[in-house]
Design a protein around this motif. Structure first.
Motif, PDB file in Angstrom:
ATOM      1  N   LYS A   1     -21.335 -14.973   2.420  1.00 12.91           N
ATOM      2  CA  LYS A   1     -20.045 -15.547   2.049  1.00 12.91           C
ATOM      3  C   LYS A   1     -19.252 -14.672   1.074  1.00 12.91           C
ATOM      4  CE  LYS A   1     -21.402 -20.289   2.966  1.00 12.91           C
ATOM      5  NZ  LYS A   1     -20.451 -20.804   3.913  1.00 12.91           N
ATOM      6  N   MET A   2     -19.374 -13.337   1.189  1.00 11.87           N
ATOM      7  CA  MET A   2     -18.621 -12.467   0.291  1.00 11.87           C
ATOM      8  C   MET A   2     -17.174 -12.385   0.749  1.00 11.87           C
ATOM      9  SD  MET A   2     -19.273  -8.583  -1.085  1.00 11.87           S
ATOM     10  CE  MET A   2     -20.722  -9.018  -2.042  1.00 11.87           C
ATOM     11  N   SER A   3     -16.278 -12.577  -0.194  1.00 12.38           N
ATOM     12  CA  SER A   3     -14.865 -12.436   0.094  1.00 12.38           C
ATOM     13  C   SER A   3     -14.159 -11.906  -1.142  1.00 12.38           C
ATOM     14  CB  SER A   3     -14.248 -13.766   0.534  1.00 12.38           C
ATOM     15  OG  SER A   3     -14.302 -14.704  -0.518  1.00 12.38           O
ATOM     16  N   GLY A   4     -12.971 -11.365  -0.920  1.00 12.63           N
ATOM     17  CA  GLY A   4     -12.229 -10.795  -2.030  1.00 12.63           C
ATOM     18  C   GLY A   4     -10.743 -11.016  -1.880  1.00 12.63           C
ATOM     19  N   VAL A   5     -10.072 -10.932  -3.007  1.00 18.31           N
ATOM     20  CA  VAL A   5      -8.620 -11.070  -3.048  1.00 18.31           C
ATOM     21  C   VAL A   5      -8.079 -10.113  -4.112  1.00 18.31           C
ATOM     22  CG1 VAL A   5      -8.670 -13.008  -4.689  1.00 18.31           C
ATOM     23  CG2 VAL A   5      -6.711 -12.708  -3.177  1.00 18.31           C
ATOM     24  N   VAL A   6      -6.939  -9.519  -3.818  1.00 18.74           N
ATOM     25  CA  VAL A   6      -6.263  -8.663  -4.791  1.00 18.74           C
ATOM     26  C   VAL A   6      -5.464  -9.572  -5.723  1.00 18.74           C
ATOM     27  CG1 VAL A   6      -4.535  -6.854  -5.109  1.00 18.74           C
ATOM     28  CG2 VAL A   6      -6.161  -6.710  -3.208  1.00 18.74           C
ATOM     29  N   LEU A   7      -5.783  -9.524  -7.019  1.00 21.37           N
ATOM     30  CA  LEU A   7      -5.076 -10.345  -8.001  1.00 21.37           C
ATOM     31  C   LEU A   7      -3.802  -9.659  -8.488  1.00 21.37           C
ATOM     32  CD1 LEU A   7      -8.062 -11.645 -10.154  1.00 21.37           C
ATOM     33  CD2 LEU A   7      -6.899 -12.791  -8.256  1.00 21.37           C
ATOM     34  N   ALA A   8      -3.865  -8.344  -8.579  1.00 25.38           N
ATOM     35  CA  ALA A   8      -2.736  -7.505  -8.990  1.00 25.38           C
ATOM     36  C   ALA A   8      -3.074  -6.098  -8.528  1.00 25.38           C
ATOM     37  CB  ALA A   8      -2.556  -7.544 -10.512  1.00 25.38           C
ATOM     38  N   GLN A   9      -2.112  -5.216  -8.555  1.00 29.31           N
ATOM     39  CA  GLN A   9      -2.398  -3.852  -8.128  1.00 29.31           C
ATOM     40  C   GLN A   9      -3.544  -3.283  -8.973  1.00 29.31           C
ATOM     41  OE1 GLN A   9       0.969  -1.247  -8.057  1.00 29.31           O
ATOM     42  NE2 GLN A   9      -0.224   0.475  -7.315  1.00 29.31           N
ATOM     43  N   GLY A  10      -4.596  -2.831  -8.286  1.00 25.11           N
ATOM     44  CA  GLY A  10      -5.737  -2.249  -8.978  1.00 25.11           C
ATOM     45  C   GLY A  10      -6.741  -3.246  -9.513  1.00 25.11           C
TER      46      GLY A  10
ATOM     47  N   MET B   1      -2.522  -9.944   4.644  1.00 24.57           N
ATOM     48  CA  MET B   1      -2.970  -8.995   3.632  1.00 24.57           C
ATOM     49  C   MET B   1      -2.519  -7.596   4.082  1.00 24.57           C
ATOM     50  SD  MET B   1      -6.845  -8.123   2.198  1.00 24.57           S
ATOM     51  CE  MET B   1      -7.260  -9.791   1.811  1.00 24.57           C
ATOM     52  N   THR B   2      -1.939  -6.855   3.176  1.00 29.32           N
ATOM     53  CA  THR B   2      -1.477  -5.506   3.500  1.00 29.32           C
ATOM     54  C   THR B   2      -2.662  -4.571   3.692  1.00 29.32           C
ATOM     55  OG1 THR B   2      -1.397  -4.729   1.217  1.00 29.32           O
ATOM     56  CG2 THR B   2       0.581  -5.866   2.056  1.00 29.32           C
ATOM     57  N   ASP B   3      -2.422  -3.456   4.344  1.00 29.42           N
ATOM     58  CA  ASP B   3      -3.491  -2.466   4.523  1.00 29.42           C
ATOM     59  C   ASP B   3      -4.004  -1.964   3.181  1.00 29.42           C
ATOM     60  OD1 ASP B   3      -3.414  -2.674   7.265  1.00 29.42           O
ATOM     61  OD2 ASP B   3      -2.205  -0.875   7.568  1.00 29.42           O
ATOM     62  N   GLU B   4      -3.106  -1.775   2.228  1.00 28.34           N
ATOM     63  CA  GLU B   4      -3.511  -1.319   0.899  1.00 28.34           C
ATOM     64  C   GLU B   4      -4.438  -2.348   0.238  1.00 28.34           C
ATOM     65  OE1 GLU B   4      -1.568  -0.200  -3.443  1.00 28.34           O
ATOM     66  OE2 GLU B   4      -0.268  -0.249  -1.675  1.00 28.34           O
ATOM     67  N   ASN B   5      -4.099  -3.624   0.361  1.00 30.78           N
ATOM     68  CA  ASN B   5      -4.948  -4.678  -0.207  1.00 30.78           C
ATOM     69  C   ASN B   5      -6.282  -4.759   0.511  1.00 30.78           C
ATOM     70  OD1 ASN B   5      -2.974  -5.265  -2.064  1.00 30.78           O
ATOM     71  ND2 ASN B   5      -2.435  -7.250  -1.192  1.00 30.78           N
ATOM     72  N   LYS B   6      -6.282  -4.592   1.833  1.00 34.20           N
ATOM     73  CA  LYS B   6      -7.540  -4.584   2.587  1.00 34.20           C
ATOM     74  C   LYS B   6      -8.444  -3.448   2.111  1.00 34.20           C
ATOM     75  CE  LYS B   6      -5.719  -6.641   6.801  1.00 34.20           C
ATOM     76  NZ  LYS B   6      -5.313  -6.399   8.196  1.00 34.20           N
ATOM     77  N   ARG B   7      -7.865  -2.266   1.890  1.00 33.03           N
ATOM     78  CA  ARG B   7      -8.657  -1.121   1.405  1.00 33.03           C
ATOM     79  C   ARG B   7      -9.204  -1.388   0.009  1.00 33.03           C
ATOM     80  NH1 ARG B   7      -4.584   1.666   4.135  1.00 33.03           N
ATOM     81  NH2 ARG B   7      -3.414   1.983   2.209  1.00 33.03           N
ATOM     82  N   ALA B   8      -8.401  -2.025  -0.843  1.00 31.09           N
ATOM     83  CA  ALA B   8      -8.847  -2.334  -2.206  1.00 31.09           C
ATOM     84  C   ALA B   8     -10.009  -3.319  -2.184  1.00 31.09           C
ATOM     85  CB  ALA B   8      -7.679  -2.894  -3.027  1.00 31.09           C
ATOM     86  N   VAL B   9      -9.884  -4.380  -1.385  1.00 32.30           N
ATOM     87  CA  VAL B   9     -10.958  -5.370  -1.287  1.00 32.30           C
ATOM     88  C   VAL B   9     -12.211  -4.717  -0.716  1.00 32.30           C
ATOM     89  CG1 VAL B   9     -11.706  -7.477  -0.088  1.00 32.30           C
ATOM     90  CG2 VAL B   9      -9.447  -7.386  -1.178  1.00 32.30           C
ATOM     91  N   GLN B  10     -12.065  -3.887   0.307  1.00 36.06           N
ATOM     92  CA  GLN B  10     -13.234  -3.233   0.898  1.00 36.06           C
ATOM     93  C   GLN B  10     -13.912  -2.292  -0.093  1.00 36.06           C
ATOM     94  OE1 GLN B  10     -14.562  -4.090   4.018  1.00 36.06           O
ATOM     95  NE2 GLN B  10     -16.265  -3.073   2.987  1.00 36.06           N
ATOM     96  N   ALA B  11     -13.127  -1.593  -0.905  1.00 37.28           N
ATOM     97  CA  ALA B  11     -13.703  -0.707  -1.925  1.00 37.28           C
ATOM     98  C   ALA B  11     -14.520  -1.508  -2.938  1.00 37.28           C
ATOM     99  CB  ALA B  11     -12.599   0.081  -2.631  1.00 37.28           C
ATOM    100  N   ALA B  12     -14.006  -2.671  -3.334  1.00 33.99           N
ATOM    101  CA  ALA B  12     -14.746  -3.521  -4.275  1.00 33.99           C
ATOM    102  C   ALA B  12     -16.016  -4.068  -3.627  1.00 33.99           C
ATOM    103  CB  ALA B  12     -13.856  -4.658  -4.770  1.00 33.99           C
ATOM    104  N   ILE B  13     -15.923  -4.496  -2.374  1.00 35.38           N
ATOM    105  CA  ILE B  13     -17.107  -4.991  -1.665  1.00 35.38           C
ATOM    106  C   ILE B  13     -18.149  -3.886  -1.549  1.00 35.38           C
ATOM    107  CG2 ILE B  13     -17.962  -5.729   0.607  1.00 35.38           C
ATOM    108  CD1 ILE B  13     -15.385  -7.419   0.854  1.00 35.38           C
ATOM    109  N   ASP B  14     -17.717  -2.691  -1.177  1.00 40.75           N
ATOM    110  CA  ASP B  14     -18.649  -1.564  -1.070  1.00 40.75           C
ATOM    111  C   ASP B  14     -19.339  -1.294  -2.401  1.00 40.75           C
ATOM    112  OD1 ASP B  14     -17.874  -1.316   1.588  1.00 40.75           O
ATOM    113  OD2 ASP B  14     -16.594   0.450   1.231  1.00 40.75           O
ATOM    114  N   GLY B  15     -18.578  -1.340  -3.495  1.00 39.13           N
ATOM    115  CA  GLY B  15     -19.161  -1.125  -4.820  1.00 39.13           C
ATOM    116  C   GLY B  15     -20.142  -2.218  -5.197  1.00 39.13           C
ATOM    117  N   GLU B  16     -19.791  -3.463  -4.906  1.00 46.57           N
ATOM    118  CA  GLU B  16     -20.679  -4.592  -5.223  1.00 46.57           C
ATOM    119  C   GLU B  16     -21.991  -4.473  -4.448  1.00 46.57           C
ATOM    120  OE1 GLU B  16     -21.320  -7.889  -7.589  1.00 46.57           O
ATOM    121  OE2 GLU B  16     -19.344  -6.980  -7.436  1.00 46.57           O
ATOM    122  N   LEU B  17     -21.894  -4.135  -3.174  1.00 43.84           N
ATOM    123  CA  LEU B  17     -23.108  -3.988  -2.365  1.00 43.84           C
ATOM    124  C   LEU B  17     -23.955  -2.822  -2.850  1.00 43.84           C
ATOM    125  CD1 LEU B  17     -21.687  -4.788   1.188  1.00 43.84           C
ATOM    126  CD2 LEU B  17     -23.083  -6.266  -0.289  1.00 43.84           C
ATOM    127  N   ARG B  18     -23.327  -1.757  -3.311  1.00 43.00           N
ATOM    128  CA  ARG B  18     -24.099  -0.653  -3.899  1.00 43.00           C
ATOM    129  C   ARG B  18     -24.841  -1.132  -5.139  1.00 43.00           C
ATOM    130  NH1 ARG B  18     -21.675   4.520  -5.560  1.00 43.00           N
ATOM    131  NH2 ARG B  18     -23.852   5.101  -5.687  1.00 43.00           N
TER     132      ARG B  18
END
Length: 124
Positions: free
Chosen positions: A72-81, A1-18
């Motif tokens: 068991k939270m996990s994420g994947v980038v389906l497309a940019q954004g 996973m690219t750094d950009e994809n890791k940041r995107a997944v982490q941003a979504a996880i952070d939002g979900e947890l909020r």
């Protein structure tokens, strides 16, 4: 996973947890910041929700003393954004597998779609 994809997944996880934080859920203004204007949800009961209806119910149904337990939270980038999250949630014994689609907007990461499916099992 690219750094950009890791940041995107982490941003979504952070939002979900909020969104799962009882203090955030009790504030329509804070929840609105995380919902895409075109947000829809198919709840664990099968009910369809849009942003306005979910804001209305959240304002009266959140119990701050009973936070949701997530595993068991996990994420994947389906497309940019676009990020797809899956996780298991336990809310006072009401257990469900959850799935969310997050998309990057001019205002930041917002949840576009969410679905919950009730279950008694944690296994994946």
């Amino acid at each position: 996973m690219t750094d950009e994809n890791k940041r995107a997944v982490q941003a979504a996880i952070d939002g979900e947890l909020r969104l799962l934080d009882p203090e955030v859920r009790a504030s329509p203004a804070l929840v609105r910041e995380l919902l895409d204007p075109e947000f829809t949800e198919i709840g664990a009961t099968g009910r369809w929700w849009d942003a306005e209806s979910i804001l209305t119910v959240m304002a009266v149904s959140v119990a701050p003393e009973s936070p949701v337990t997530v595993s068991k939270m996990s994420g994947v980038v389906l497309a940019q954004g676009i990020v797809h999250l899956t996780y298991f949630a336990d809310n006072q014994g009401r257990r469900a597998w959850r799935s969310s689609l997050w998309r990057l907007t001019e205002a930041g990461w917002r949840v576009y779609f969410h679905q919950g499916t009730l279950t008694g099992r944690v296994e994946q």
